[in-house]
Design an enzyme around this catalytic site. Structure first.
Site, short mmCIF file in Angstrom:
data_model
loop_
_atom_site.label_atom_id
_atom_site.label_comp_id
_atom_site.label_asym_id
_atom_site.label_seq_id
_atom_site.Cartn_x
_atom_site.Cartn_y
_atom_site.Cartn_z
CG ASP A 118 -2.01 1.02 1.13
OD1 ASP A 118 -2.40 1.37 0.01
OD2 ASP A 118 -2.48 1.49 2.19
CG HIS A 133 0.08 2.24 -9.06
ND1 HIS A 133 -0.24 1.86 -7.79
CD2 HIS A 133 -0.97 3.00 -9.50
CE1 HIS A 133 -1.43 2.37 -7.46
NE2 HIS A 133 -1.89 3.07 -8.49
CG LEU A 148 9.10 -16.94 -2.75
CD1 LEU A 148 8.78 -16.95 -1.26
CD2 LEU A 148 9.65 -15.57 -3.16
C1 IPE Z 1 -5.35 -2.52 -0.10
O1 IPE Z 1 -5.06 -1.20 -0.25
C2 IPE Z 1 -5.30 -3.22 -1.42
C3 IPE Z 1 -3.98 -3.34 -2.03
C4 IPE Z 1 -2.86 -2.88 -1.55
C5 IPE Z 1 -3.97 -4.01 -3.29
P1 IPE Z 1 -6.19 -0.10 -0.51
O2 IPE Z 1 -5.48 1.18 -0.73
O3 IPE Z 1 -7.11 -0.55 -1.56
O4 IPE Z 1 -6.96 -0.12 0.87
P2 IPE Z 1 -7.83 1.01 1.56
O5 IPE Z 1 -8.81 1.52 0.56
O6 IPE Z 1 -6.90 2.09 2.00
O7 IPE Z 1 -8.46 0.32 2.74
C1 IPE Z 2 -1.46 0.26 -3.40
O1 IPE Z 2 -1.24 1.62 -3.40
C2 IPE Z 2 -1.72 -0.31 -4.76
C3 IPE Z 2 -3.12 -0.71 -4.98
C4 IPE Z 2 -4.08 -0.62 -4.13
C5 IPE Z 2 -3.44 -1.24 -6.28
P1 IPE Z 2 -2.45 2.64 -3.42
O2 IPE Z 2 -2.81 2.91 -4.84
O3 IPE Z 2 -3.56 2.18 -2.57
O4 IPE Z 2 -1.76 3.91 -2.81
P2 IPE Z 2 -2.41 4.89 -1.73
O5 IPE Z 2 -2.81 4.04 -0.57
O6 IPE Z 2 -3.56 5.56 -2.40
O7 IPE Z 2 -1.29 5.81 -1.39
MG MG Z 3 -4.01 2.43 -0.60
#
Ligand code: IPE
Ligand code: IPE
Ligand code: MG
Length: 262
Positions: A39, A56, A150
């Site tokens: 995240d 990303h 792994l």
């Molecule tokens: C969780 O992160 C999903 C992934 C990292 C793929 P999100 O960014 O979607 O979660 P929330 O919305 O902050 O709970």
């Molecule tokens: C995690 O990073 C990747 C996915 C959920 C696909 P985010 O895109 O959720 O990044 P933040 O949490 O908005 O910073």
């Molecule tokens: Mg996120």
């Protein structure tokens, strides 16, 4: 001792520090299964005045580093949350970017992962992924199916509630067809109908980026998992952070509801 090591870590992050932390890991008590909620990509980019997509892309480099470390350490399973069932709510451009990035990652990394004996696996409602992503994933899983190192388990269009719902549907269907009896339903049977069937439950869950929630990840499997949360954004997450997480894990007392004899 442990506090000293992590205290040190917070101040210095040189390769020497990484090595020192690595040396202090107890190789006989490594987690078998590590789960990571990757995240913070979007915020990482936005804080730098860049589009979320670059976050990303930067996150892929972190994944590469962490897969490499887990492979070196002989970790059995690394489950990475890459796209949730709720992430479809994002703008279509971001969703498309993420799906294309997955294809690109698999395309670029497959040979190297295969060479490192990594077995690629995926969990989630994979049939709902765009065709290109599905094909790249099927190809990666098929190519690496015979590997014994792994297991890189990618959670894609994954939702813990959907996973449990899917398991309930499969079990109910079998009861209806008289293949199993209601009294056969127990925790083991439910585990065997989850996407993670055959994999051990995670010992360690890592969530970077400062949010303290599960976000619908591995709801059943995390029952007794140790959590390690960090403010480090996923694109900044490097080997040293995972080593720190494993050291913290090794300092925990896992009781599973019981008592430890002292
Ligand atoms: C969780 O992160 C999903 C992934 C990292 C793929 P999100 O960014 O979607 O979660 P929330 O919305 O902050 O709970
Ligand atoms: C995690 O990073 C990747 C996915 C959920 C696909 P985010 O895109 O959720 O990044 P933040 O949490 O908005 O910073
Ligand atoms: Mg996120």
């Amino acid at each position: 001792m442990f506090k000293k090591i992590t205290g040190l870590f917070n101040r210095y992050q040189s390769p020497e520090d990484e090595n020192r932390l690595l040396q202090s890991l107890d190789r006989t008590r490594l987690p078998h299964h590590i789960a990571i909620i990757m995240d913070g990509n979007g915020r990482w980019a936005q804080r730098r005045g860049m589009p979320r997509s670059l976050g990303h892309r930067a996150g892929v480099e972190s994944l590469r580093n962490i897969v490499q470390l887990c492979s070196e350490l002989g970790i059995q399973v690394l489950t990475c949350y890459a796209f949730s069932t709720e992430n479809w709510k994002r703008p279509v451009e971001e969703v498309n970017f993420l799906m294309n990035l997955l294809v690109e990652y698999l395309h670029k990394e497959l040979d190297e992962l295969h060479g490192k004996n990594v077995r690629i696996n995926a969990i989630g409602r994979l049939s709902e992924l765009p065709q290109g992503a599905r094909e790249a994933l099927e190809n990666a899983c098929r190519t690496t199916a015979g590997n014994s190192g792994l297991i890189l388990n990618l959670a894609l269009n994954y939702g813990g509630r959907k996973e449990i719902t899917d398991a309930v549907i499969k079990i109910a269907q079998q009861v209806k067809e008289n293949k199993i009896d209601v009294k056969d339903i127990d925790e083991k049977l439910i585990s065997e109908h989850l996407y993670t069937a055959g994999l051990p439950d995670p010992d360690l869950l890592v969530r970077p980026s400062g949010d303290y929630r599960i976000s619908n990840f591995l709801l059943w499997q995390l029952a007794y998992t140790e959590f390690w949360l960090s403010d480090v954004m996923w694109p900044d997450f490097r080997r040293i952070h995972l080593i720190q997480a494993i050291l913290a894990y090794q300092s925990r007392e896992r009781r599973f509801g019981g008592l430890i004899k002292k």
